[in-house]
Design a protein around this motif. Structure first.
Motif, PDB file in Angstrom:
ATOM      1  N   GLY A 312       0.798  -1.218   0.000  1.00  0.00           N
ATOM      2  CA  GLY A 312       0.000   0.000   0.000  1.00  0.00           C
ATOM      3  C   GLY A 312       0.832   1.269   0.000  1.00  0.00           C
ATOM      4  N   LYS A 313       0.134   2.400   0.079  1.00  0.00           N
ATOM      5  CA  LYS A 313       0.779   3.713   0.052  1.00  0.00           C
ATOM      6  C   LYS A 313       1.525   3.996   1.357  1.00  0.00           C
ATOM      7  N   ASN A 314       2.341   5.055   1.290  1.00  0.00           N
ATOM      8  CA  ASN A 314       2.978   5.645   2.471  1.00  0.00           C
ATOM      9  C   ASN A 314       4.053   4.769   3.111  1.00  0.00           C
ATOM     10  N   ILE A 315       4.596   3.843   2.340  1.00  0.00           N
ATOM     11  CA  ILE A 315       5.752   3.060   2.793  1.00  0.00           C
ATOM     12  C   ILE A 315       6.951   3.354   1.902  1.00  0.00           C
ATOM     13  N   GLU A 332       7.724  16.638 -13.254  1.00  0.00           N
ATOM     14  CA  GLU A 332       7.282  15.401 -13.895  1.00  0.00           C
ATOM     15  C   GLU A 332       7.564  14.194 -13.000  1.00  0.00           C
ATOM     16  N   GLY A 333       8.791  14.137 -12.439  1.00  0.00           N
ATOM     17  CA  GLY A 333       9.165  13.014 -11.590  1.00  0.00           C
ATOM     18  C   GLY A 333       8.380  12.965 -10.292  1.00  0.00           C
ATOM     19  N   ALA A 334       8.258  14.105  -9.635  1.00  0.00           N
ATOM     20  CA  ALA A 334       7.541  14.145  -8.357  1.00  0.00           C
ATOM     21  C   ALA A 334       6.067  13.798  -8.550  1.00  0.00           C
ATOM     22  N   ALA A 338       3.905  10.651  -6.874  1.00  0.00           N
ATOM     23  CA  ALA A 338       2.689  10.889  -6.099  1.00  0.00           C
ATOM     24  C   ALA A 338       1.491  10.158  -6.693  1.00  0.00           C
ATOM     25  N   GLU A 339       1.390  10.160  -8.018  1.00  0.00           N
ATOM     26  CA  GLU A 339       0.272   9.486  -8.691  1.00  0.00           C
ATOM     27  C   GLU A 339       0.280   7.976  -8.444  1.00  0.00           C
ATOM     28  N   ASP A 380      -1.488  17.931  -0.985  1.00  0.00           N
ATOM     29  CA  ASP A 380      -2.913  18.164  -0.829  1.00  0.00           C
ATOM     30  C   ASP A 380      -3.723  17.251  -1.746  1.00  0.00           C
ATOM     31  N   LYS A 381      -3.363  17.195  -3.024  1.00  0.00           N
ATOM     32  CA  LYS A 381      -4.141  16.447  -4.015  1.00  0.00           C
ATOM     33  C   LYS A 381      -4.105  14.943  -3.761  1.00  0.00           C
TER      34      LYS A 381
END
Length: 407
Positions: A312-315, A332-334, A338-339, A380-381
């Motif tokens: 999952g996310k956040n690891i 572009e990389g960041a 995030a996506e 935020d997004k």
């Protein structure tokens, strides 16, 4: 939306908030006046010994690196075996506009002679005076970051750097290359038992909550996996994961076998950094030649995606050394990270004593303001959670997280 928890400042004709101040101070360094050490070294963890890492703390809690430029560049010159000509080349970097002075009996950050704000430093403790049962000093194998981070940094030499391919921005890599060139031996690697003793002291006596462990990159990955596996096993044996109140963060070279990463996570590591650092691949081949030559961009992405897909996310997270590449390729990389559920991290370029793409000075404030707005929008997004959830010396994460939540 960005909240207003951060302090705002007027510095000369510039409108700055705490994130802006951190970007500028970390990238340019400071000049610490002698009376600061004389008056406050008994109550704060500050020292002209650059191995005793410390930081500056703004009133809103923002933490930033304290690189005192004169002793820092002297330290770097000895570390890299600088010639007289090289010293002359890098010494203009001493000309930072930021100073730490004593004003009204308190330490203060100034822009030239104009007060920005009063500051503090981490409270004095005895961590840097300790040795393990084997007689090994706690530092420089381990250092303190922020107010509650215990960092084990660069625990073995980078094989990329030893082969002549260090990342251009990496001080440790350049040190390794210089040692190999000058036939200077490396220190023995910290054992798991020694690490356990240091963590136990840090948690029980110095109030530390979070652990960060990293080493030099390895070409095959097998040696690194052996080291990292041994360290998390040692943490469980000598400390107990339940006794570490915060995160255990690993910065790794991407292994070919994803089961290696699974072992780390399933035995107590809860954040994994596998960092591309420069997104533009043409530029990355010059700035991070060992990474691109030996481990490749694809292996980095494969490991990051594996972690997100399985846990999952956040690891998983990826550092970007911000200040090297154009804003558009960084964006572009960041955004890609995030996506895909991977936290992009701003690691502020600390160029002191090095040259990156032929440059010896960091970007201007406008660049960092664009970066700040980008990351605030991403946090935020995509509801990003920082990889390291407490203030760290040279990275921006918790600042973005707090700002979008108005803490």
């Amino acid at each position: 939306m960005r909240g207003d928890y951060m302090k705002n400042y007027i510095v000369g004709k510039m409108e700055l908030d705490s994130i802006d101040i951190k970007c500028m101070v970390v990238s340019k360094g400071v000049r610490v006046h002698p009376e600061v050490y004389e008056q406050f070294s008994d109550i704060y963890n500050i020292s002209q010994d650059m191995n005793r890492l410390s930081c500056i703390i703004l009133p809103d809690g923002t933490v930033m690196t304290m690189s005192d430029m004169e002793p820092f560049l002297e330290h770097m010159g000895g570390r890299y075996f600088w010639s007289k000509e090289e010293k002359e080349y890098y010494y203009p970097q001493l000309e930072t506009p930021f100073h730490i002075r004593v004003i009204d009996g308190k330490p203060a950050l100034t822009f030239h002679e104009t007060l920005i704000d009063f500051v503090t430093f981490p409270k004095k403790n005895q961590f840097y005076d300790q040795v393990t049962s084997t007689g090994k000093p706690f530092y420089p194998s381990s250092v303190l970051q922020g107010t509650d981070w215990l960092t084990f940094g660069y625990l073995w030499p980078c094989e990329f750097a030893a082969a002549g391919f260090p990342c251009q921005y990496c001080h440790c890599g350049h040190d390794t290359m210089a040692r190999v060139k000058n036939k200077v031996p490396f220190d023995d690697r910290l054992t798991g038992k020694e690490m356990g003793e240091i963590i136990n002291y840090g948690v029980k006596k110095a109030g530390l909550k979070n652990i960060q462990i990293t080493g030099g990159s390895t070409i095959s990955g097998e040696k690194e996996a052996k080291y990292f596996t041994g360290y998390i096993d040692a943490v469980n044996e000598y400390v107990g994961r339940e006794n570490i109140p915060g995160d255990i963060v690993y910065y790794i070279t991407p292994p070919k076998d994803t089961a290696i990463v699974d072992y780390y996570i399933e035995n107590g590591v809860n954040k994994i950094g596998c960092s591309v650092e420069v997104w533009d691949e043409t530029m990355a081949k010059v700035v991070t030649p060992g990474k691109m030559k030996y481990t490749t961009r694809q292996r980095h992405l494969d490991i990051l995606h594996h972690i997100v897909d399985k846990y999952g996310k956040n690891i998983a997270f990826s550092n970007f050394v911000v200040g090297i590449e154009p804003f558009e390729s960084l964006k572009e990389g960041a955004t890609y990270m995030a996506e895909h559920g991977i936290t992009p991290v701003v690691s502020i370029l600390q160029i002191m004593g090095l040259s990156v793409l032929g440059k010896t000075t960091p970007p201007d404030l406008d660049y960092y303001k664009r970066v700040k707005d980008l990351f605030l929008n991403l946090y935020d997004k995509y509801q990003l959670v920082p990889a390291e959830q407490s203030g760290e010396n040279g990275c921006l994460e918790v600042e973005f997280y707090n700002a979008v939540r108005d803490k």
